[in-house]
Enzyme design. Structure first.
Site, PDB file in Angstrom:
ATOM      1  N   LYS A 187      17.351   3.287  -8.133  1.00  0.00           N
ATOM      2  CA  LYS A 187      17.858   2.093  -7.452  1.00  0.00           C
ATOM      3  C   LYS A 187      19.333   1.878  -7.803  1.00  0.00           C
ATOM      4  O   LYS A 187      20.151   1.569  -6.935  1.00  0.00           O
ATOM      5  CB  LYS A 187      17.017   0.856  -7.840  1.00  0.00           C
ATOM      6  CG  LYS A 187      15.615   0.885  -7.210  1.00  0.00           C
ATOM      7  CD  LYS A 187      14.661  -0.167  -7.769  1.00  0.00           C
ATOM      8  CE  LYS A 187      13.260   0.054  -7.189  1.00  0.00           C
ATOM      9  NZ  LYS A 187      12.244  -0.865  -7.692  1.00  0.00           N
TER      10      LYS A 187
ATOM     11  N   GLN B 182      11.298  -5.038 -12.231  1.00  0.00           N
ATOM     12  CA  GLN B 182      10.484  -3.847 -11.965  1.00  0.00           C
ATOM     13  C   GLN B 182       9.059  -4.076 -12.459  1.00  0.00           C
ATOM     14  O   GLN B 182       8.840  -4.534 -13.578  1.00  0.00           O
ATOM     15  CB  GLN B 182      11.116  -2.623 -12.656  1.00  0.00           C
ATOM     16  CG  GLN B 182      10.431  -1.295 -12.352  1.00  0.00           C
ATOM     17  CD  GLN B 182      10.510  -0.891 -10.879  1.00  0.00           C
ATOM     18  OE1 GLN B 182      11.465  -1.198 -10.177  1.00  0.00           O
ATOM     19  NE2 GLN B 182       9.488  -0.199 -10.416  1.00  0.00           N
TER      20      GLN B 182
ATOM     21  N   ASP C 284      12.799  -8.292  -3.351  1.00  0.00           N
ATOM     22  CA  ASP C 284      11.515  -7.590  -3.285  1.00  0.00           C
ATOM     23  C   ASP C 284      10.552  -8.280  -2.318  1.00  0.00           C
ATOM     24  O   ASP C 284       9.557  -7.684  -1.899  1.00  0.00           O
ATOM     25  CB  ASP C 284      10.857  -7.581  -4.674  1.00  0.00           C
ATOM     26  CG  ASP C 284      10.959  -6.233  -5.369  1.00  0.00           C
ATOM     27  OD1 ASP C 284      11.014  -5.208  -4.659  1.00  0.00           O
ATOM     28  OD2 ASP C 284      10.965  -6.212  -6.607  1.00  0.00           O
TER      29      ASP C 284
HETATM   30  N1  GUN Z   1       6.775  -1.245  -8.768  1.00  0.00           N
HETATM   31  C1  GUN Z   1       6.271  -0.434  -7.800  1.00  0.00           C
HETATM   32  N2  GUN Z   1       6.840  -0.718  -6.608  1.00  0.00           N
HETATM   33  C2  GUN Z   1       7.699  -1.729  -6.828  1.00  0.00           C
HETATM   34  C3  GUN Z   1       8.581  -2.460  -5.986  1.00  0.00           C
HETATM   35  O1  GUN Z   1       8.683  -2.260  -4.769  1.00  0.00           O
HETATM   36  N3  GUN Z   1       9.319  -3.421  -6.597  1.00  0.00           N
HETATM   37  C4  GUN Z   1       9.224  -3.690  -7.915  1.00  0.00           C
HETATM   38  N4  GUN Z   1       9.970  -4.660  -8.416  1.00  0.00           N
HETATM   39  N5  GUN Z   1       8.414  -3.040  -8.722  1.00  0.00           N
HETATM   40  C5  GUN Z   1       7.659  -2.061  -8.180  1.00  0.00           C
END
Ligand code: GUN
Length: 284
Positions: free
Chosen positions: A51, A95, A118
């Site tokens: 990211k 995350q 998100d």
């Molecule tokens: N863990 C797995 N997929 C995601 C996601 O799309 N966003 C976040 N913040 N954590 C994740």
């Protein structure tokens, strides 16, 4: 059968993001995403690094906060609150999964819903369900973009979503419903799954079970979207779809890797731009 090239489409989306980030920067708003990682989960570290890299490649500022696994809930909440109040931060992402001693739902509600790139905050979930504008979770949003890019009609189609997670299954079902599909959500307690999937024009699988969807569960000409990323013992990466046998029955199918995966980060960048545009509007 046509393969859906998520890598190519994500590159196209990132190019759009790059242009939009440059325009915002010119106007004094540098798009900025803050990512919080708690603990040392290897997969999460990889995702967070990807990211960060994608942000930098597109001209989005990236702030990364790495907290120890034993961080207490209140310290994490304090960090989120300081980022909420920081006018130069457009997006905040925590995350997942979080260490077990931290209440995930409680944390997600602390993120300002205007910075919730998100789309996990209850307010944004409500907006999605109500068909209002808001932040939409990145993976399902990326899948809708793939449908658009490949001219895959959703309206009036029978769509079956396998899996009911808050991250993929539930928002996916709502996006399909908003796009006028007839939607069925199935899960681990669903009886006679094959009967349901055989009737589907579109199948989205997001359950994390290698090669779960078999050819005899799919009707000829179906569109199959595979959200799974499963690492086998031999280190091979496979999806939730038995690709080798399912592919030749499909009109369209996503491969793993190179299908849905690359779209998730691309849409995260898009959501960060959306938030930065809102900041610019507030400044005007
Ligand atoms: N863990 C797995 N997929 C995601 C996601 O799309 N966003 C976040 N913040 N954590 C994740």
């Amino acid at each position: 059968m046509q393969l859906i090239d998520g890598k190519a489409i994500s590159a196209k989306v990132k190019e759009e993001v790059k242009n939009e980030a440059a325009q915002l920067t010119e106007k004094g708003v540098i798009p900025c995403l803050a990512v919080i990682l708690v603990g040392d989960d290897k997969a999460s570290q990889t995702y967070v690094n990807s990211k960060e890299k994608a942000c930098k490649a597109c001209g989005i500022r990236s702030l990364k906060y790495t907290l120890e696994a034993n961080t207490d809930e209140s310290a994490l909440i304090d960090l989120i609150q300081s980022l909420n109040e920081n006018d130069e931060v457009d997006g905040i992402l925590v995350q997942l999964p979080l260490p077990k001693h931290i209440d995930e739902n409680k944390i997600l509600e602390k993120i300002s819903c205007e910075k919730d790139v998100d789309g996990f905050h209850a307010v944004n979930v409500g907006r999605l369900v109500s068909g209002l504008d808001g932040f939409v979770p990145c993976t399902p949003c990326g899948i809708m973009r793939l449908f658009k890019e490949y001219g895959i009609e959703v309206s009036g189609k029978n769509a079956v979503v396998i899996g009911r997670s808050n991250i993929v299954g539930k928002p996916m079902a709502n996006l399909l419903l908003n796009a006028n599909a007839t939607v069925t959500v199935t899960h681990s307690k669903t009886q006679n799954l094959a009967k349901i999937t055989k009737d589907a024009d579109i199948i989205v699988v997001a359950i994390g079970k290698p090669n779960f969807l078999k050819a005899d569960m799919v009707k000829n000409g179906a569109v199959v979207i595979d959200v799974g990323i499963n690492r086998l013992e031999n280190n091979k990466l496979v999806g939730d779809v038995d690709f080798e046998n399912v592919a030749n029955k499909c009109s369209f199918i996503t491969p793993v890797p190179g299908g849905v995966g690359p779209m998730t980060i691309a849409m995260l960048l898009k959501n960060t731009i959306k938030s930065a545009k809102n900041r610019l509007k507030r400044l005007k």
